[in-house]
Motif scaffolding. Structure first.
Motif, PDB file in Angstrom:
ATOM      1  N   LEU A 101      74.249   6.173  -4.206  1.00  0.00           N
ATOM      2  CA  LEU A 101      73.855   7.542  -4.515  1.00  0.00           C
ATOM      3  C   LEU A 101      73.060   8.121  -3.352  1.00  0.00           C
ATOM      4  CD1 LEU A 101      72.604   7.217  -8.223  1.00  0.00           C
ATOM      5  CD2 LEU A 101      74.907   7.747  -7.413  1.00  0.00           C
ATOM      6  N   THR A 102      73.228   9.413  -3.132  1.00  0.00           N
ATOM      7  CA  THR A 102      72.380  10.073  -2.149  1.00  0.00           C
ATOM      8  C   THR A 102      70.978  10.228  -2.737  1.00  0.00           C
ATOM      9  OG1 THR A 102      72.851  12.302  -2.960  1.00  0.00           O
ATOM     10  CG2 THR A 102      74.382  11.378  -1.337  1.00  0.00           C
ATOM     11  N   ARG A 103      70.033  10.594  -1.906  1.00  0.00           N
ATOM     12  CA  ARG A 103      68.660  10.761  -2.384  1.00  0.00           C
ATOM     13  C   ARG A 103      68.598  11.842  -3.456  1.00  0.00           C
ATOM     14  NH1 ARG A 103      63.224  11.745   1.333  1.00  0.00           N
ATOM     15  NH2 ARG A 103      61.769  11.939  -0.410  1.00  0.00           N
ATOM     16  N   ARG A 104      69.327  12.946  -3.246  1.00  0.00           N
ATOM     17  CA  ARG A 104      69.301  14.026  -4.232  1.00  0.00           C
ATOM     18  C   ARG A 104      69.989  13.597  -5.524  1.00  0.00           C
ATOM     19  NH1 ARG A 104      65.911  17.549  -5.338  1.00  0.00           N
ATOM     20  NH2 ARG A 104      66.045  18.829  -3.476  1.00  0.00           N
ATOM     21  N   GLU A 105      71.078  12.841  -5.429  1.00  0.00           N
ATOM     22  CA  GLU A 105      71.747  12.332  -6.628  1.00  0.00           C
ATOM     23  C   GLU A 105      70.820  11.411  -7.411  1.00  0.00           C
ATOM     24  OE1 GLU A 105      76.300  12.492  -4.787  1.00  0.00           O
ATOM     25  OE2 GLU A 105      75.214  10.598  -4.946  1.00  0.00           O
ATOM     26  N   GLN A 106      70.026  10.619  -6.704  1.00  0.00           N
ATOM     27  CA  GLN A 106      69.079   9.743  -7.381  1.00  0.00           C
ATOM     28  C   GLN A 106      68.012  10.563  -8.092  1.00  0.00           C
ATOM     29  OE1 GLN A 106      69.199   6.161  -7.580  1.00  0.00           O
ATOM     30  NE2 GLN A 106      67.793   6.779  -9.208  1.00  0.00           N
ATOM     31  N   LEU A 118      69.616  11.770 -11.208  1.00  0.00           N
ATOM     32  CA  LEU A 118      69.751  10.661 -12.159  1.00  0.00           C
ATOM     33  C   LEU A 118      68.421  10.368 -12.838  1.00  0.00           C
ATOM     34  CD1 LEU A 118      71.367   8.392 -13.459  1.00  0.00           C
ATOM     35  CD2 LEU A 118      70.897   6.978 -11.441  1.00  0.00           C
ATOM     36  N   ASP A 119      67.334  10.411 -12.082  1.00  0.00           N
ATOM     37  CA  ASP A 119      66.013  10.189 -12.677  1.00  0.00           C
ATOM     38  C   ASP A 119      65.725  11.226 -13.758  1.00  0.00           C
ATOM     39  OD1 ASP A 119      65.549   8.021 -11.046  1.00  0.00           O
ATOM     40  OD2 ASP A 119      64.411   9.158  -9.550  1.00  0.00           O
ATOM     41  N   GLU A 120      66.151  12.461 -13.530  1.00  0.00           N
ATOM     42  CA  GLU A 120      65.966  13.511 -14.531  1.00  0.00           C
ATOM     43  C   GLU A 120      66.845  13.250 -15.759  1.00  0.00           C
ATOM     44  OE1 GLU A 120      63.978  16.348 -14.473  1.00  0.00           O
ATOM     45  OE2 GLU A 120      63.025  15.637 -12.651  1.00  0.00           O
ATOM     46  N   LEU A 121      68.074  12.777 -15.526  1.00  0.00           N
ATOM     47  CA  LEU A 121      68.975  12.459 -16.636  1.00  0.00           C
ATOM     48  C   LEU A 121      68.382  11.360 -17.514  1.00  0.00           C
ATOM     49  CD1 LEU A 121      72.517  12.378 -14.944  1.00  0.00           C
ATOM     50  CD2 LEU A 121      71.544  14.171 -16.382  1.00  0.00           C
ATOM     51  N   LEU A 122      67.717  10.399 -16.892  1.00  0.00           N
ATOM     52  CA  LEU A 122      67.102   9.305 -17.653  1.00  0.00           C
ATOM     53  C   LEU A 122      65.993   9.807 -18.571  1.00  0.00           C
ATOM     54  CD1 LEU A 122      66.884   6.536 -14.893  1.00  0.00           C
ATOM     55  CD2 LEU A 122      68.500   6.665 -16.787  1.00  0.00           C
ATOM     56  N   GLN A 123      65.452  10.984 -18.248  1.00  0.00           N
ATOM     57  CA  GLN A 123      64.415  11.575 -19.088  1.00  0.00           C
ATOM     58  C   GLN A 123      65.007  12.528 -20.124  1.00  0.00           C
ATOM     59  OE1 GLN A 123      60.999  13.103 -16.795  1.00  0.00           O
ATOM     60  NE2 GLN A 123      61.783  11.996 -15.021  1.00  0.00           N
ATOM     61  N   GLY A 124      66.366  12.612 -20.163  1.00  0.00           N
ATOM     62  CA  GLY A 124      67.024  13.447 -21.156  1.00  0.00           C
ATOM     63  C   GLY A 124      67.000  14.935 -20.849  1.00  0.00           C
ATOM     64  N   GLN A 125      66.809  15.291 -19.576  1.00  0.00           N
ATOM     65  CA  GLN A 125      66.692  16.706 -19.216  1.00  0.00           C
ATOM     66  C   GLN A 125      68.057  17.385 -19.176  1.00  0.00           C
ATOM     67  OE1 GLN A 125      63.867  17.676 -19.394  1.00  0.00           O
ATOM     68  NE2 GLN A 125      62.344  16.524 -18.255  1.00  0.00           N
ATOM     69  N   SER A 126      68.105  18.656 -19.505  1.00  0.00           N
ATOM     70  CA  SER A 126      69.322  19.458 -19.426  1.00  0.00           C
ATOM     71  C   SER A 126      69.562  19.884 -17.983  1.00  0.00           C
ATOM     72  CB  SER A 126      69.193  20.695 -20.304  1.00  0.00           C
ATOM     73  OG  SER A 126      68.196  21.570 -19.793  1.00  0.00           O
ATOM     74  N   VAL A 161      75.842  15.763 -10.941  1.00  0.00           N
ATOM     75  CA  VAL A 161      76.117  14.939 -12.119  1.00  0.00           C
ATOM     76  C   VAL A 161      77.533  14.376 -12.053  1.00  0.00           C
ATOM     77  CG1 VAL A 161      76.427  14.961 -14.625  1.00  0.00           C
ATOM     78  CG2 VAL A 161      74.438  16.089 -13.605  1.00  0.00           C
ATOM     79  N   LYS A 162      78.510  15.204 -11.662  1.00  0.00           N
ATOM     80  CA  LYS A 162      79.887  14.733 -11.526  1.00  0.00           C
ATOM     81  C   LYS A 162      79.982  13.597 -10.509  1.00  0.00           C
ATOM     82  CE  LYS A 162      82.203  19.048 -12.823  1.00  0.00           C
ATOM     83  NZ  LYS A 162      83.083  20.154 -12.349  1.00  0.00           N
ATOM     84  N   ALA A 163      79.266  13.751  -9.395  1.00  0.00           N
ATOM     85  CA  ALA A 163      79.287  12.706  -8.365  1.00  0.00           C
ATOM     86  C   ALA A 163      78.644  11.420  -8.887  1.00  0.00           C
ATOM     87  CB  ALA A 163      78.556  13.195  -7.111  1.00  0.00           C
ATOM     88  N   ILE A 164      77.552  11.558  -9.643  1.00  0.00           N
ATOM     89  CA  ILE A 164      76.867  10.389 -10.205  1.00  0.00           C
ATOM     90  C   ILE A 164      77.785   9.652 -11.168  1.00  0.00           C
ATOM     91  CG2 ILE A 164      74.994   9.675 -11.743  1.00  0.00           C
ATOM     92  CD1 ILE A 164      73.352  12.024 -10.523  1.00  0.00           C
ATOM     93  N   LEU A 165      78.445  10.385 -12.049  1.00  0.00           N
ATOM     94  CA  LEU A 165      79.350   9.755 -13.020  1.00  0.00           C
ATOM     95  C   LEU A 165      80.476   9.022 -12.302  1.00  0.00           C
ATOM     96  CD1 LEU A 165      79.676  12.520 -15.788  1.00  0.00           C
ATOM     97  CD2 LEU A 165      78.080  10.607 -15.677  1.00  0.00           C
ATOM     98  N   ARG A 166      81.015   9.651 -11.267  1.00  0.00           N
ATOM     99  CA  ARG A 166      82.103   9.030 -10.509  1.00  0.00           C
ATOM    100  C   ARG A 166      81.634   7.741  -9.827  1.00  0.00           C
ATOM    101  NH1 ARG A 166      82.869  12.837  -7.422  1.00  0.00           N
ATOM    102  NH2 ARG A 166      81.881  12.056  -5.522  1.00  0.00           N
ATOM    103  N   LYS A 167      80.468   7.776  -9.217  1.00  0.00           N
ATOM    104  CA  LYS A 167      79.978   6.609  -8.494  1.00  0.00           C
ATOM    105  C   LYS A 167      79.562   5.474  -9.428  1.00  0.00           C
ATOM    106  CE  LYS A 167      78.409   9.095  -4.361  1.00  0.00           C
ATOM    107  NZ  LYS A 167      77.242   9.429  -3.488  1.00  0.00           N
ATOM    108  N   LEU A 168      79.039   5.823 -10.603  1.00  0.00           N
ATOM    109  CA  LEU A 168      78.619   4.803 -11.562  1.00  0.00           C
ATOM    110  C   LEU A 168      79.777   4.299 -12.417  1.00  0.00           C
ATOM    111  CD1 LEU A 168      75.182   6.124 -12.921  1.00  0.00           C
ATOM    112  CD2 LEU A 168      75.641   4.693 -10.937  1.00  0.00           C
ATOM    113  N   GLY A 169      80.901   5.024 -12.378  1.00  0.00           N
ATOM    114  CA  GLY A 169      82.012   4.665 -13.241  1.00  0.00           C
ATOM    115  C   GLY A 169      81.706   4.946 -14.701  1.00  0.00           C
ATOM    116  N   ALA A 170      80.950   6.013 -14.950  1.00  0.00           N
ATOM    117  CA  ALA A 170      80.501   6.346 -16.304  1.00  0.00           C
ATOM    118  C   ALA A 170      81.407   7.401 -16.922  1.00  0.00           C
ATOM    119  CB  ALA A 170      79.061   6.846 -16.281  1.00  0.00           C
ATOM    120  N   ARG A 171      81.576   7.317 -18.236  1.00  0.00           N
ATOM    121  CA  ARG A 171      82.403   8.284 -18.966  1.00  0.00           C
ATOM    122  C   ARG A 171      81.716   9.641 -19.061  1.00  0.00           C
ATOM    123  NH1 ARG A 171      82.336   3.791 -22.213  1.00  0.00           N
ATOM    124  NH2 ARG A 171      80.842   4.839 -23.601  1.00  0.00           N
ATOM    125  N   ASP A 172      80.414   9.604 -19.326  1.00  0.00           N
ATOM    126  CA  ASP A 172      79.658  10.833 -19.493  1.00  0.00           C
ATOM    127  C   ASP A 172      78.200  10.548 -19.182  1.00  0.00           C
ATOM    128  OD1 ASP A 172      78.706   9.443 -21.736  1.00  0.00           O
ATOM    129  OD2 ASP A 172      80.105  10.451 -23.083  1.00  0.00           O
TER     130      ASP A 172
END
Length: 236
Positions: free
Chosen positions: A156-161, A164-172, A191-202
């Motif tokens: 992940l890039t620094r900005r993607e990280q 992701l940290d915000e997503l872990l806190q449940g932020q919109s 978010v799209k890039a994060i999902l692609r790199k993590l192999g996550a569905r959503d």
């Protein structure tokens, strides 16, 4: 809310099977201080009914079609952040528990729960507590191998990280954009890039992957005795 002033907790019930809906209506209406205010049979009607009924809590069936139900829970949390969501589930998988809690659910009970535990979980969730059914076996450290650090194949890039940290806190997306001083469209791209790199569905799956890698089993902290013992007195 007006219901709080009257001492009545208004509960919206969301379940597929008519027999389950009728059973839940009886359980809620027979619980002191609680009242059923609607039983939408379809997920798409839940938000509309929540808008008009103004419930204090929503009880959802979390069985087949889990992804669609969790999406509905996210929408409910986004539009009605003060509403407590309690799931009646069929799975004891800690990963599913984490996914549900990441979607904004504050009470995770097995579908064969008792009326007493359901009523207590609703009150506890309204008070800001997280409740996981004591039927679900706790995962002890000795039961599972040590977790390996979760490292995506494409870093992940620094900005993607940051996102992701915000997503872990449940932020919109809107809140993430405000917190990181970027546009909502930029957040969506990250978010799209994060999902692609993590192999996550959503988003919820991405959160579950990261949390599961940090601590084996359920990482929500909801399996502590304080969170799962139903004899705690909750003042509303």
């Amino acid at each position: 809310m007006a219901s709080t002033a009257r001492g009545v907790t208004r509960v919206l019930l969301l379940a597929d099977a008519p027999v389950l809906r009728r059973g839940l209506v009886s359980m809620i209406n027979e619980t002191a201080g609680m009242q059923s205010v609607g039983t939408p049979g379809e997920l798409r009607r839940a938000l509309t009914l929540a808008e008009s009924a103004r419930p204090d809590a929503v009880v959802v069936e979390l069985g087949q079609g889990r992804a669609a139900t969790l999406n509905a829970c996210r929408d409910l949390r986004r539009r009605f952040p003060r509403v407590a969501i309690i799931a009646l589930a069929t799975s004891e998988d800690p990963g599913v528990v984490n996914e549900a809690l990441a979607a904004g659910i504050r009470g995770y009970l097995m579908i064969n729960t008792s009326p007493t535990l359901l009523g207590w979980a609703i009150l506890a969730a309204r008070a800001g507590r997280t409740v996981v059914d004591p039927q679900i076996r706790r995962v002890e450290p000795s039961d599972v191998p040590a977790a390996k650090p979760f490292t995506p194949e494409v870093p992940l890039t620094r900005r993607e990280q940051d996102v992701l940290d915000e997503l872990l806190q449940g932020q919109s997306n809107r809140t993430i954009g405000r917190n990181l001083f970027i546009s909502e469209d930029t957040v969506k791209s990250h978010v799209k890039a994060i999902l692609r790199k993590l192999g996550a569905r959503d988003r919820a799956h991405a959160v579950s992957l990261v949390l599961s890698s940090r601590s084996p089993g359920c990482t929500c902290g909801a399996h502590s005795p304080q969170a799962t013992t139903p004899d705690v007195t909750v003042d509303i």
